[in-house]
Design a protein around this motif. Structure first.
Motif, PDB file in Angstrom:
ATOM      1  N   HIS A   1       0.825  -1.220   0.000  1.00 12.52           N
ATOM      2  CA  HIS A   1       0.000   0.000   0.000  1.00 12.52           C
ATOM      3  C   HIS A   1       0.858   1.269   0.000  1.00 12.52           C
ATOM      4  CE1 HIS A   1      -3.639  -2.347   0.604  1.00 12.52           C
ATOM      5  NE2 HIS A   1      -3.003  -3.025   1.543  1.00 12.52           N
ATOM      6  N   LYS A   2       2.061   1.169  -0.537  1.00 18.70           N
ATOM      7  CA  LYS A   2       3.001   2.286  -0.496  1.00 18.70           C
ATOM      8  C   LYS A   2       2.426   3.556  -1.109  1.00 18.70           C
ATOM      9  CE  LYS A   2       7.617   3.761  -1.928  1.00 18.70           C
ATOM     10  NZ  LYS A   2       8.890   3.371  -2.584  1.00 18.70           N
ATOM     11  N   ASP A   3       1.874   3.474  -2.308  1.00 20.28           N
ATOM     12  CA  ASP A   3       1.388   4.679  -2.987  1.00 20.28           C
ATOM     13  C   ASP A   3       0.244   5.330  -2.228  1.00 20.28           C
ATOM     14  OD1 ASP A   3       3.279   4.271  -4.948  1.00 20.28           O
ATOM     15  OD2 ASP A   3       1.877   3.360  -6.374  1.00 20.28           O
ATOM     16  N   PHE A   4      -0.684   4.499  -1.753  1.00 17.22           N
ATOM     17  CA  PHE A   4      -1.839   5.018  -1.019  1.00 17.22           C
ATOM     18  C   PHE A   4      -1.397   5.694   0.277  1.00 17.22           C
ATOM     19  CE2 PHE A   4      -4.997   4.142   2.368  1.00 17.22           C
ATOM     20  CZ  PHE A   4      -6.001   5.005   1.932  1.00 17.22           C
ATOM     21  N   LEU A   5      -0.556   5.019   1.037  1.00 16.38           N
ATOM     22  CA  LEU A   5      -0.115   5.565   2.317  1.00 16.38           C
ATOM     23  C   LEU A   5       0.711   6.832   2.132  1.00 16.38           C
ATOM     24  CD1 LEU A   5       0.788   2.261   4.192  1.00 16.38           C
ATOM     25  CD2 LEU A   5      -1.098   3.814   4.730  1.00 16.38           C
ATOM     26  N   THR A   6       1.538   6.861   1.111  1.00 20.14           N
ATOM     27  CA  THR A   6       2.339   8.053   0.839  1.00 20.14           C
ATOM     28  C   THR A   6       1.437   9.261   0.614  1.00 20.14           C
ATOM     29  OG1 THR A   6       4.135   6.740  -0.131  1.00 20.14           O
ATOM     30  CG2 THR A   6       4.052   9.080  -0.701  1.00 20.14           C
ATOM     31  N   LYS A   7       0.384   9.083  -0.165  1.00 17.43           N
ATOM     32  CA  LYS A   7      -0.548  10.170  -0.469  1.00 17.43           C
ATOM     33  C   LYS A   7      -1.270  10.649   0.794  1.00 17.43           C
ATOM     34  CE  LYS A   7      -4.710  11.142  -3.231  1.00 17.43           C
ATOM     35  NZ  LYS A   7      -5.582  11.416  -2.064  1.00 17.43           N
ATOM     36  N   VAL A   8      -1.789   9.704   1.564  1.00 13.25           N
ATOM     37  CA  VAL A   8      -2.543  10.055   2.769  1.00 13.25           C
ATOM     38  C   VAL A   8      -1.649  10.758   3.784  1.00 13.25           C
ATOM     39  CG1 VAL A   8      -3.731   9.106   4.778  1.00 13.25           C
ATOM     40  CG2 VAL A   8      -4.267   8.245   2.494  1.00 13.25           C
ATOM     41  N   ILE A   9      -0.479  10.221   4.006  1.00 13.72           N
ATOM     42  CA  ILE A   9       0.432  10.797   4.997  1.00 13.72           C
ATOM     43  C   ILE A   9       0.850  12.207   4.601  1.00 13.72           C
ATOM     44  CG2 ILE A   9       2.757  10.579   5.976  1.00 13.72           C
ATOM     45  CD1 ILE A   9       2.269   7.516   5.913  1.00 13.72           C
ATOM     46  N   LYS A  10       1.135  12.405   3.337  1.00 16.17           N
ATOM     47  CA  LYS A  10       1.501  13.741   2.864  1.00 16.17           C
ATOM     48  C   LYS A  10       0.365  14.732   3.126  1.00 16.17           C
ATOM     49  CE  LYS A  10       3.138  16.211  -1.223  1.00 16.17           C
ATOM     50  NZ  LYS A  10       3.482  16.090  -2.681  1.00 16.17           N
ATOM     51  N   GLU A  11      -0.868  14.291   2.894  1.00 16.12           N
ATOM     52  CA  GLU A  11      -2.036  15.150   3.091  1.00 16.12           C
ATOM     53  C   GLU A  11      -2.201  15.528   4.567  1.00 16.12           C
ATOM     54  OE1 GLU A  11      -6.835  14.993   2.005  1.00 16.12           O
ATOM     55  OE2 GLU A  11      -5.475  13.421   1.294  1.00 16.12           O
ATOM     56  N   LEU A  12      -2.013  14.569   5.459  1.00 23.03           N
ATOM     57  CA  LEU A  12      -2.175  14.839   6.890  1.00 23.03           C
ATOM     58  C   LEU A  12      -1.029  15.674   7.448  1.00 23.03           C
ATOM     59  CD1 LEU A  12      -3.498  11.375   8.112  1.00 23.03           C
ATOM     60  CD2 LEU A  12      -4.807  13.479   7.833  1.00 23.03           C
ATOM     61  N   LYS A  13       0.176  15.377   7.018  1.00 23.16           N
ATOM     62  CA  LYS A  13       1.324  16.128   7.517  1.00 23.16           C
ATOM     63  C   LYS A  13       1.298  17.575   7.039  1.00 23.16           C
ATOM     64  CE  LYS A  13       5.367  14.039   7.836  1.00 23.16           C
ATOM     65  NZ  LYS A  13       6.562  13.194   7.583  1.00 23.16           N
ATOM     66  N   ALA A  14       0.650  17.814   5.915  1.00 22.68           N
ATOM     67  CA  ALA A  14       0.494  19.191   5.437  1.00 22.68           C
ATOM     68  C   ALA A  14      -0.351  20.026   6.389  1.00 22.68           C
ATOM     69  CB  ALA A  14      -0.125  19.199   4.034  1.00 22.68           C
ATOM     70  N   GLU A  15      -1.168  19.349   7.201  1.00 21.51           N
ATOM     71  CA  GLU A  15      -1.997  20.025   8.202  1.00 21.51           C
ATOM     72  C   GLU A  15      -1.298  20.121   9.556  1.00 21.51           C
ATOM     73  OE1 GLU A  15      -4.923  21.342   7.417  1.00 21.51           O
ATOM     74  OE2 GLU A  15      -4.801  20.578   5.358  1.00 21.51           O
ATOM     75  N   GLY A  16      -0.040  19.692   9.615  1.00 20.95           N
ATOM     76  CA  GLY A  16       0.710  19.749  10.867  1.00 20.95           C
ATOM     77  C   GLY A  16       0.420  18.611  11.815  1.00 20.95           C
ATOM     78  N   ILE A  17      -0.124  17.506  11.288  1.00 22.44           N
ATOM     79  CA  ILE A  17      -0.496  16.354  12.115  1.00 22.44           C
ATOM     80  C   ILE A  17       0.614  15.294  12.048  1.00 22.44           C
ATOM     81  CG2 ILE A  17      -2.199  14.518  12.450  1.00 22.44           C
ATOM     82  CD1 ILE A  17      -4.186  16.375  10.905  1.00 22.44           C
ATOM     83  N   ARG A  18       1.080  14.851  13.194  1.00 21.22           N
ATOM     84  CA  ARG A  18       2.034  13.744  13.230  1.00 21.22           C
ATOM     85  C   ARG A  18       1.310  12.458  12.839  1.00 21.22           C
ATOM     86  NH1 ARG A  18       3.627  13.819  18.468  1.00 21.22           N
ATOM     87  NH2 ARG A  18       2.425  12.020  19.141  1.00 21.22           N
ATOM     88  N   VAL A  19       1.945  11.637  12.017  1.00 15.96           N
ATOM     89  CA  VAL A  19       1.287  10.424  11.518  1.00 15.96           C
ATOM     90  C   VAL A  19       2.030   9.178  11.976  1.00 15.96           C
ATOM     91  CG1 VAL A  19       0.457   9.177   9.504  1.00 15.96           C
ATOM     92  CG2 VAL A  19       0.437  11.681   9.501  1.00 15.96           C
ATOM     93  N   SER A  20       1.269   8.269  12.581  1.00 15.63           N
ATOM     94  CA  SER A  20       1.778   6.967  13.002  1.00 15.63           C
ATOM     95  C   SER A  20       1.054   5.887  12.203  1.00 15.63           C
ATOM     96  CB  SER A  20       1.531   6.767  14.504  1.00 15.63           C
ATOM     97  OG  SER A  20       1.964   5.489  14.931  1.00 15.63           O
TER      98      SER A  20
END
Length: 237
Positions: free
Chosen positions: A110-129
């Protein structure tokens, strides 16, 4: 110091059983922090069978420690998390009808999917685990997709702890070492309790946070919420 984040899903389950507001979820979150919890975790699911979307919003101005929202990153979940901007979002690959989380991400598949989601959340200043099994390859995959932390799925550890605790902890030690080598923060959760938590904590170096809900709420029925939180904190001391 390893932080204790209390998952309050089960409090919402009890409340929803009667359809009113007893117990009051917001007040319980405040009390958990007052009793020593260093974070509050929720896991809203699409059917809102425990935590509701409104709960997620209501808790934002209340939580003064760390607010952690976990769940499957479907579009509705992503929009909810972005609207709340918690300190941490934990991505869990559970099905909509899952009773509880039962596996970690395949971070390679799920590399491509997770990369997209994480980038979107981190753009909001949210730490992602990212919730992962104790597999170094999955940890490497988590680093590759841009995660800040991994949360090690600890149900297999808890299941095997009474049988052979050294064997049970071994893959977690390996995964934790890999996470730290890659510069990832390290969380853990699922079926950790007063019996197995101290040993896990003693053997996993650099453990940032544990998220505990079901066992803690069950213990609180016998010991009281304040005493129970203190008992869990003692396991992490």
């Amino acid at each position: 110091m390893t932080r204790l984040s209390v998952n309050i899903n089960k409090i919402a389950t009890i409340r929803n059983a009667r359809g009113a507001n007893n117990p009051n979820l917001v007040q319980v979150a405040k009390d958990c922090e007052r009793f020593g919890a260093q974070g509050i975790t929720i896991h809203p699911r699409p059917d809102e069978r425990h935590i509701t979307n409104q709960d997620t919003l209501d808790l934002k101005p209340v939580v003064t420690t760390e607010y952690n929202i976990e769940g499957n990153p479907a579009p509705r979940f992503i929009e909810l998390v972005k609207s709340v901007t918690p300190e941490q979002a934990t991505l869990v690959p559970d099905a909509d009808d899952a009773i509880t989380s039962n596996a970690g991400w395949d971070t390679i598949k799920h590399k491509d999917f997770l990369t997209k989601v994480i980038k979107e959340l981190k753009a909001e200043g949210i730490r992602v685990s990212i919730f992962v099994d104790p597999d170094p390859k999955m940890v490497e995959g988590a680093a590759a997709v841009g995660a800040d932390r991994v949360e090690l799925y600890t149900e297999p550890y808890a299941t095997n702890y009474p049988i052979d605790r050294e064997k049970a902890i071994a893959p977690y030690i390996t995964a934790a070492i890999k996470a730290k080598e890659l510069g990832l923060g390290l969380n853990a959760g699922h079926d950790l309790d007063l019996e197995n938590l101290a040993y896990f904590h003693q053997n996993i170096e650099g453990l940032d946070e544990v998220s505990i809900g079901h066992a803690l709420v069950c213990d609180a029925l016998y010991f009281g919420l304040e005493n129970t939180i203190q008992m869990y904190l003692k396991q992490l001391s």
